[in-house]
Design a protein around this motif. Sequence first.
Motif, PDB file in Angstrom:
ATOM      1  N   ALA A 152     -22.526 -65.886 -27.927  1.00  0.00           N
ATOM      2  CA  ALA A 152     -23.049 -66.921 -27.019  1.00  0.00           C
ATOM      3  C   ALA A 152     -21.948 -67.792 -26.421  1.00  0.00           C
ATOM      4  CB  ALA A 152     -24.091 -67.792 -27.715  1.00  0.00           C
ATOM      5  N   SER A 153     -20.747 -67.224 -26.271  1.00  0.00           N
ATOM      6  CA  SER A 153     -19.614 -67.966 -25.728  1.00  0.00           C
ATOM      7  C   SER A 153     -19.104 -67.325 -24.449  1.00  0.00           C
ATOM      8  CB  SER A 153     -18.474 -68.021 -26.750  1.00  0.00           C
ATOM      9  OG  SER A 153     -17.356 -68.700 -26.206  1.00  0.00           O
ATOM     10  N   ALA A 154     -18.733 -68.165 -23.496  1.00  0.00           N
ATOM     11  CA  ALA A 154     -18.174 -67.657 -22.235  1.00  0.00           C
ATOM     12  C   ALA A 154     -16.862 -66.935 -22.458  1.00  0.00           C
ATOM     13  CB  ALA A 154     -17.960 -68.829 -21.264  1.00  0.00           C
ATOM     14  N   ILE A 155     -16.187 -67.235 -23.557  1.00  0.00           N
ATOM     15  CA  ILE A 155     -14.874 -66.623 -23.787  1.00  0.00           C
ATOM     16  C   ILE A 155     -15.003 -65.133 -24.111  1.00  0.00           C
ATOM     17  CG2 ILE A 155     -14.530 -66.940 -26.296  1.00  0.00           C
ATOM     18  CD1 ILE A 155     -11.755 -68.225 -25.470  1.00  0.00           C
ATOM     19  N   GLY A 159      -7.189 -64.831 -24.668  1.00  0.00           N
ATOM     20  CA  GLY A 159      -7.123 -64.267 -23.328  1.00  0.00           C
ATOM     21  C   GLY A 159      -6.178 -63.092 -23.184  1.00  0.00           C
ATOM     22  N   VAL A 160      -5.607 -62.622 -24.288  1.00  0.00           N
ATOM     23  CA  VAL A 160      -4.623 -61.549 -24.192  1.00  0.00           C
ATOM     24  C   VAL A 160      -5.282 -60.173 -24.267  1.00  0.00           C
ATOM     25  CG1 VAL A 160      -2.602 -60.484 -25.282  1.00  0.00           C
ATOM     26  CG2 VAL A 160      -2.778 -62.983 -25.128  1.00  0.00           C
ATOM     27  N   ARG A 161      -6.130 -59.953 -25.289  1.00  0.00           N
ATOM     28  CA  ARG A 161      -6.612 -58.586 -25.547  1.00  0.00           C
ATOM     29  C   ARG A 161      -8.025 -58.308 -25.049  1.00  0.00           C
ATOM     30  NH1 ARG A 161      -4.987 -59.773 -31.520  1.00  0.00           N
ATOM     31  NH2 ARG A 161      -5.496 -61.784 -30.580  1.00  0.00           N
ATOM     32  N   TYR A 162      -8.878 -59.303 -25.065  1.00  0.00           N
ATOM     33  CA  TYR A 162     -10.267 -59.062 -24.661  1.00  0.00           C
ATOM     34  C   TYR A 162     -10.900 -60.384 -24.261  1.00  0.00           C
ATOM     35  CZ  TYR A 162     -10.549 -60.355 -29.586  1.00  0.00           C
ATOM     36  OH  TYR A 162     -10.366 -60.987 -30.787  1.00  0.00           O
ATOM     37  N   GLY A 163     -12.037 -60.292 -23.570  1.00  0.00           N
ATOM     38  CA  GLY A 163     -12.751 -61.499 -23.185  1.00  0.00           C
ATOM     39  C   GLY A 163     -12.113 -62.194 -21.994  1.00  0.00           C
ATOM     40  N   LEU A 164     -12.469 -63.468 -21.852  1.00  0.00           N
ATOM     41  CA  LEU A 164     -12.021 -64.272 -20.711  1.00  0.00           C
ATOM     42  C   LEU A 164     -10.502 -64.445 -20.692  1.00  0.00           C
ATOM     43  CD1 LEU A 164     -12.937 -66.301 -18.386  1.00  0.00           C
ATOM     44  CD2 LEU A 164     -12.792 -68.070 -20.153  1.00  0.00           C
ATOM     45  N   ARG A 165      -9.947 -64.411 -19.497  1.00  0.00           N
ATOM     46  CA  ARG A 165      -8.530 -64.778 -19.324  1.00  0.00           C
ATOM     47  C   ARG A 165      -8.426 -65.699 -18.114  1.00  0.00           C
ATOM     48  NH1 ARG A 165      -3.890 -60.326 -18.642  1.00  0.00           N
ATOM     49  NH2 ARG A 165      -4.385 -60.052 -20.855  1.00  0.00           N
ATOM     50  N   LEU A 204       2.737 -68.289 -20.964  1.00  0.00           N
ATOM     51  CA  LEU A 204       1.830 -67.816 -22.014  1.00  0.00           C
ATOM     52  C   LEU A 204       1.031 -68.965 -22.628  1.00  0.00           C
ATOM     53  CD1 LEU A 204       0.942 -65.282 -23.572  1.00  0.00           C
ATOM     54  CD2 LEU A 204       2.713 -65.810 -25.260  1.00  0.00           C
ATOM     55  N   GLN A 205       1.731 -70.046 -22.968  1.00  0.00           N
ATOM     56  CA  GLN A 205       1.033 -71.178 -23.591  1.00  0.00           C
ATOM     57  C   GLN A 205       0.021 -71.804 -22.635  1.00  0.00           C
ATOM     58  OE1 GLN A 205       1.145 -72.061 -26.740  1.00  0.00           O
ATOM     59  NE2 GLN A 205       2.690 -70.531 -27.259  1.00  0.00           N
ATOM     60  N   ASP A 206       0.384 -71.831 -21.353  1.00  0.00           N
ATOM     61  CA  ASP A 206      -0.552 -72.372 -20.360  1.00  0.00           C
ATOM     62  C   ASP A 206      -1.797 -71.501 -20.263  1.00  0.00           C
ATOM     63  OD1 ASP A 206       1.216 -74.438 -19.627  1.00  0.00           O
ATOM     64  OD2 ASP A 206       2.307 -73.083 -18.290  1.00  0.00           O
ATOM     65  N   MET A 207      -1.604 -70.177 -20.369  1.00  0.00           N
ATOM     66  CA  MET A 207      -2.742 -69.263 -20.315  1.00  0.00           C
ATOM     67  C   MET A 207      -3.658 -69.462 -21.530  1.00  0.00           C
ATOM     68  SD  MET A 207      -2.911 -65.106 -20.376  1.00  0.00           S
ATOM     69  CE  MET A 207      -2.828 -65.064 -22.170  1.00  0.00           C
ATOM     70  N   TYR A 208      -3.058 -69.581 -22.711  1.00  0.00           N
ATOM     71  CA  TYR A 208      -3.859 -69.855 -23.916  1.00  0.00           C
ATOM     72  C   TYR A 208      -4.711 -71.104 -23.692  1.00  0.00           C
ATOM     73  CZ  TYR A 208      -0.848 -66.780 -26.828  1.00  0.00           C
ATOM     74  OH  TYR A 208      -0.171 -65.728 -27.381  1.00  0.00           O
ATOM     75  N   ALA A 209      -4.068 -72.165 -23.259  1.00  0.00           N
ATOM     76  CA  ALA A 209      -4.758 -73.452 -23.113  1.00  0.00           C
ATOM     77  C   ALA A 209      -5.863 -73.369 -22.064  1.00  0.00           C
ATOM     78  CB  ALA A 209      -3.752 -74.539 -22.743  1.00  0.00           C
TER      79      ALA A 209
END
Length: 494
Positions: A93-96, A332-338, A346-351
């Motif tokens: 139930a998560s958008a991620i 956001g690296v392997r699956y789901g939302l990125r 990289l850190q900005d993408m995580y955040a």
Amino acid sequence: MTDLTDLGVAAIRDGVAGGAFTALEVAEAFNANVAAAQGALNAFIVATPEAAIAAAKATDAKRAAGETLGAMAGVPIGMKDLFATKGVQTTAASAILEGFKPEYESTVSQKLWDAGCGMLGKLNLDQFAMGSSNETSAFGNVVSPWRKPGSNAPLAPGGSSGGSSAAIAARLCPAATGTDTGGSIRQPAAFTGISGIKPTYGRCSRWGVVAFASSLDQAGPMARDVTDCAIMLEAMAGFDPKDSTSLDLPVPNWTAALSADLKGKRVGIPREYRMDGMDEEIVALWEQGKAWLRDAGAEVIDISLPHTKYALPTYYIIAPAEASSNLARYDGVRYGLRDLPDGAGLQDMYAATRAAGFGPEVKRRILIGTYVLSAGFYDAYYTQAQKVRTLISRDFTDAFASCDVILAPTTPTAAFALGENSDDPLAMYLNDVFSVPASLAGLPAMSVPAGLSSEGLPLGLQLIGPAFDEQIVLNAGLAIEARAGFGARPEKWW
């Protein structure tokens, strides 16, 4: 003929096996109910009518060929969207995780398919199972099929397994999987007038179940009655070498041993569960539950669980701490939302991914968990909470030296309106006050419907047993079920 969607697990299984109707007829009837109710109740994130039809046709073919049918052959069920289902979107139930389709099947769901079940769809829940009202889902609130007489105000179906409880109560499925970390099977069962059991920690495999708090999460069945829960739990349970916390024990035949006769058994009543300001209707129902169990032949005694008052704060340290660790994998690296802003590292993408993908309640718990695990606070909070957890578990061990099963309320109130507690996290957390202690101790615990409030809403009673003894919990639940005679169902408005 009785409407097929009014039948429970045992009746459907036996009817299909006996030729009273086909599994295909059952699947088609429930598929129609799912489609008709989705706009009003929002119980499913994804409906899978074709999966239910395919399983039903396979069951009918096996019966026609004279082959042995599985323990739940012909029974279509709902699958909480926390269980990985191969090729079918699994989101917690998560958008991620929106759009994520696993390449594997969870152990529990595979066991149910092997037993002959079909899947009607993936059920809505609180995001990552964090919530008590099904209001934190990224796919919208689940609405309870129950309403107060004369009111159209939407009510909470409980959480986190709110899609499961609403779907069963509304006859969208005869049974569904749930998970219980701090009460997420029992509380929604109580709110919607159905039964649900959290088995002993480790009884059902956690492999392929999206993790919230690994030392607490436990899968279990939710269904119309105690017998159906026992049948489904037998199909779900069993040792799994892929889960290091799985119990390497044979699965008992709980269904065959079901008995409402409690002669020679002692029922403990924890005095610490009688709290200041408790709803008088809950107190009265608890007293009625004692009378029913006495009538079943049990002796009712007072017991003490002295560390009960520390259970809720202990849980809300340990569970968020484990959640903050488990949810670190969503990057956001392997699956789901990125979410990758222009020029981002990289850190900005995580955040950015986590900011966009996690809801407010999930973020709140990650922050709490990260804080209590941080340097300088680890010993003051997390280590201390683990020590208190041990004391809570020891309280139960001491209590079961003098009693066989514990009777308590499931929830402090009947179902509340959607939005009523959403601005007050502490008020929401207090919904778990009676269910959290058994979770911390890893004990089997069940909610059974026992009556209606003065406003016409379901109320449940909770039974807690010693570790590995689901049988006494089921038997005591059966004794209450037989005497309560709960037959209420929501009046159809959807």
